[in-house]
Design a protein around this motif. Structure first.
Motif, PDB file in Angstrom:
ATOM      1  N   ALA A 115       1.227   5.564  15.019  1.00 54.09           N
ATOM      2  CA  ALA A 115       2.426   5.679  15.946  1.00 54.09           C
ATOM      3  C   ALA A 115       3.672   4.545  15.635  1.00 54.09           C
ATOM      4  N   ILE A 116       3.148   3.321  15.410  1.00 53.26           N
ATOM      5  CA  ILE A 116       4.059   2.309  14.963  1.00 53.26           C
ATOM      6  C   ILE A 116       4.874   2.537  13.817  1.00 53.26           C
ATOM      7  N   TYR A 117       4.284   2.915  12.682  1.00 56.85           N
ATOM      8  CA  TYR A 117       4.944   3.373  11.462  1.00 56.85           C
ATOM      9  C   TYR A 117       5.850   4.335  11.798  1.00 56.85           C
ATOM     10  N   ASP A 118       5.506   5.376  12.335  1.00 59.29           N
ATOM     11  CA  ASP A 118       6.475   6.357  12.578  1.00 59.29           C
ATOM     12  C   ASP A 118       7.565   5.956  13.342  1.00 59.29           C
ATOM     13  N   GLU A 119       7.420   5.236  14.230  1.00 58.76           N
ATOM     14  CA  GLU A 119       8.778   4.684  15.027  1.00 58.76           C
ATOM     15  C   GLU A 119       9.626   3.992  14.182  1.00 58.76           C
ATOM     16  N   MET A 120       8.900   3.023  13.484  1.00 67.88           N
ATOM     17  CA  MET A 120       9.609   2.078  12.672  1.00 67.88           C
ATOM     18  C   MET A 120      10.458   2.684  11.336  1.00 67.88           C
ATOM     19  N   ASN A 121       9.916   3.744  11.196  1.00 75.53           N
ATOM     20  CA  ASN A 121      10.687   4.624   9.987  1.00 75.53           C
ATOM     21  C   ASN A 121      11.435   5.836  10.496  1.00 75.53           C
ATOM     22  N   SER A 122      12.004   5.682  11.626  1.00 72.28           N
ATOM     23  CA  SER A 122      12.441   6.735  12.275  1.00 72.28           C
ATOM     24  C   SER A 122      14.241   6.605  11.617  1.00 72.28           C
ATOM     25  N   ARG A 127      10.188  10.001   4.473  1.00 73.04           N
ATOM     26  CA  ARG A 127       8.786   9.915   5.198  1.00 73.04           C
ATOM     27  C   ARG A 127       8.071   9.022   4.358  1.00 73.04           C
ATOM     28  N   LEU A 128       7.169   8.373   5.318  1.00 68.83           N
ATOM     29  CA  LEU A 128       6.276   7.165   4.648  1.00 68.83           C
ATOM     30  C   LEU A 128       5.019   7.994   4.291  1.00 68.83           C
ATOM     31  N   GLN A 129       4.473   7.748   3.032  1.00 73.38           N
ATOM     32  CA  GLN A 129       3.360   8.347   2.653  1.00 73.38           C
ATOM     33  C   GLN A 129       1.881   7.788   3.120  1.00 73.38           C
ATOM     34  N   ILE A 130       1.209   8.270   3.863  1.00 70.99           N
ATOM     35  CA  ILE A 130      -0.147   7.577   4.224  1.00 70.99           C
ATOM     36  C   ILE A 130      -1.429   8.289   3.849  1.00 70.99           C
ATOM     37  N   LEU A 131      -2.414   7.560   3.695  1.00 69.51           N
ATOM     38  CA  LEU A 131      -3.809   8.212   3.537  1.00 69.51           C
ATOM     39  C   LEU A 131      -4.453   7.836   4.418  1.00 69.51           C
ATOM     40  N   LEU A 132      -5.306   8.841   5.180  1.00 69.10           N
ATOM     41  CA  LEU A 132      -6.365   8.397   6.259  1.00 69.10           C
ATOM     42  C   LEU A 132      -7.604   7.583   5.628  1.00 69.10           C
ATOM     43  N   SER A 153      -4.769  15.514  13.400  1.00 69.24           N
ATOM     44  CA  SER A 153      -3.932  16.614  14.056  1.00 69.24           C
ATOM     45  C   SER A 153      -2.982  15.995  14.722  1.00 69.24           C
ATOM     46  N   ARG A 154      -3.143  14.804  15.676  1.00 74.45           N
ATOM     47  CA  ARG A 154      -2.080  14.247  16.216  1.00 74.45           C
ATOM     48  C   ARG A 154      -0.918  13.439  15.285  1.00 74.45           C
ATOM     49  N   ILE A 155      -1.652  12.833  14.339  1.00 69.74           N
ATOM     50  CA  ILE A 155      -0.710  12.198  13.346  1.00 69.74           C
ATOM     51  C   ILE A 155       0.321  13.345  12.611  1.00 69.74           C
ATOM     52  N   GLN A 156      -0.217  14.517  12.699  1.00 74.62           N
ATOM     53  CA  GLN A 156       0.191  15.443  11.634  1.00 74.62           C
ATOM     54  C   GLN A 156       1.714  15.721  12.300  1.00 74.62           C
ATOM     55  N   ASN A 157       1.798  15.532  13.686  1.00 76.56           N
ATOM     56  CA  ASN A 157       3.338  15.829  14.390  1.00 76.56           C
ATOM     57  C   ASN A 157       4.058  14.912  14.044  1.00 76.56           C
ATOM     58  N   LYS A 158       3.773  13.681  13.582  1.00 72.74           N
ATOM     59  CA  LYS A 158       4.931  12.593  13.436  1.00 72.74           C
ATOM     60  C   LYS A 158       5.569  12.962  12.148  1.00 72.74           C
ATOM     61  N   LYS A 159       7.212  13.130  12.751  1.00 71.58           N
ATOM     62  CA  LYS A 159       8.001  13.458  11.734  1.00 71.58           C
ATOM     63  C   LYS A 159       8.366  12.320  10.630  1.00 71.58           C
ATOM     64  N   ASN A 160       8.187  11.251  10.919  1.00 68.15           N
ATOM     65  CA  ASN A 160       8.485  10.244   9.985  1.00 68.15           C
ATOM     66  C   ASN A 160       7.276   9.684   8.959  1.00 68.15           C
ATOM     67  N   LEU A 161       6.170  10.391   9.012  1.00 67.76           N
ATOM     68  CA  LEU A 161       4.951  10.276   8.247  1.00 67.76           C
ATOM     69  C   LEU A 161       4.713  11.327   7.283  1.00 67.76           C
ATOM     70  N   VAL A 162       4.102  11.150   6.340  1.00 62.86           N
ATOM     71  CA  VAL A 162       3.430  12.415   5.710  1.00 62.86           C
ATOM     72  C   VAL A 162       2.086  11.930   5.192  1.00 62.86           C
TER      73      VAL A 162
END
Ligand SMILES: Cc1ncc(COP(=O)(O)O)c(C=O)c1O
Length: 366
Positions: A115-122, A127-132, A153-162
């Motif tokens: 969530a912090i990555y998503d917000e800071m990348n807004s 989009r920021l590339q992430i691996l779980l 599934s909750r992270i999937q909705n974050k629009k600034n992350l992939v």
């Protein structure tokens, strides 16, 4: 210059052995249909990273953000940072690299940090590339397998992350000595990650990357269909820990050669049972098993730490081999933290010193 002209203790890298290790391992892995994302944490040297890329590695891994930053400065790209980053100031730096168009991938093992990555990348158009990061039994970092799908599934909705896929590193099995035993444990622990990767794809995640593996398991990792890339690090150097491991199946002719050593000098020989050398705790990182002494004449020479700046060689100590001033090569127990004790590495071929490479990522621990 020849090896005997070098001031000791110092680090040596046998160029031919190192290049053989790189070419044979890369052929083996790429020939098995997998990519190589070489982990620079083992050598911390951008010139060695360049050789790995020239020999087919498609990208690099770092353990830390500051290692990645040094590599970006040197012109490298496509870098995965394999340790989770949680501090906001570091996350901010990652975001800046994304905005600059760098190909940087981070791992996350926490919904809060995602969530912090998503917000800071807004503010970024990229989009920021992430691996779980998945914990497959090592217990060091990583999401527990049972929680991954819900969190994903909750992270999937974050629009600034992939979410580009997963990382699964089974550090706990890398040094199991017997190949067959290591194979059973590797396949068993990686099965969790395989199931997660398949399920994420079914749920519409891109999942183009499944990154994992290490030198100890690479011959087994290539047999895992879902795995896309191997994060091997130590294979080009080798150390006493890995020399003790049966890396390949009995039928294989693959072999990794010891390429890394520490050169030390006999500085005192008054004790009848051993000679004292100038490489101690500050020049050979202390780990098990004990470092191996390279000797053409007496296989029973053993190294022991003997203080910060001293070690001792036990064995047939009053041979001509071990007179005052004699230089001896020692294979360290563990390559990564030993290399991290030096500013430079001397590339050698036979007795000749061919070149000097700076260990320019040294100190990049942040
Ligand atoms: C996450 C991760 N991947 C890969 C490696 C590479 O392991 P090796 O040096 O055994 O190839 C390490 C080593 O510690 C690691 O921590």
């Amino acid at each position: 210059m020849v090896i005997n002209d070098l001031d000791t203790p110092c680090l040596l890298l046998d160029y031919d052995a190192m290049l053989d290790n790189i070419t044979s391992t890369h052929q083996f892995i790429i020939g098995s249909g997998k990519a190589i994302r070489a982990h620079v944490k083992a050598h911390k040297c951008s010139q060695l990273a360049k050789i790995q890329i020239e020999n087919g590695a498609h990208g690099l891994c770092t353990a830390t953000l500051s290692e990645a930053e040094k590599l970006f400065q040197k012109g490298f790209d496509n870098i995965l940072i394999t340790r989770p980053i949680v501090e906001k100031n570091k996350i901010q730096k990652v975001i800046q690299y994304v905005q600059q168009g760098k190909n940087i991938i981070v791992v996350i093992d926490s919904e809060e940090i995602a969530a912090i990555y998503d917000e800071m990348n807004s503010q970024s158009s990229k989009r920021l590339q992430i691996l779980l990061d998945i914990d497959v039994g090592f217990g060091r970092t990583g999401l527990l397998p049972e929680s991954v799908l819900d969190i994903a599934s909750r992270i999937q909705n974050k629009k600034n992350l992939v979410v580009h896929g997963i990382q699964a590193y089974h550090g706990n099995v890398q040094h199991i000595q017997k190949y067959e035993e290591r194979k059973v444990q590797t396949l068993q622990s990686m099965q969790y990650a395989v199931e997660i990767s398949c399920e994420l794809k079914r749920r519409g995640f891109e999942c183009t990357i499944f990154s994992g593996g290490g030198t100890g398991t690479h011959a087994i990792d290539v047999q895992i269909e879902e795995l896309t890339e191997l994060q091997i690090g130590s294979y080009l150097l080798m150390d006493a820990q890995y020399l003790d491991v049966e890396l390949y199946s009995e039928s294989s002719s693959q072999k990794l050669k010891p390429a890394l050593s520490v050169l030390t000098t006999v500085i005192s020989d008054n004790n009848g049972n051993y000679v004292t050398v100038d490489a101690g705790l500050k020049s050979i990182y202390r780990d098990s098993p004990n470092p191996r002494v390279i000797s053409n004449t007496d296989e029973n020479l053993n190294y022991e730490w003997f203080g910060d700046e001293f070690g001792r060689i036990i064995g047939k100590v009053h041979d001509d081999n071990l007179r005052l001033g004699t230089k001896i090569k020692i294979i360290p127990s563990h390559c990564d933290p030993t290399v991290n004790l030096y500013d430079i590495i001397n590339l050698i071929s036979g007795d000749k010193v061919l070149d000097i490479y700076p260990i320019d990522l040294r100190g990049c621990s942040q």
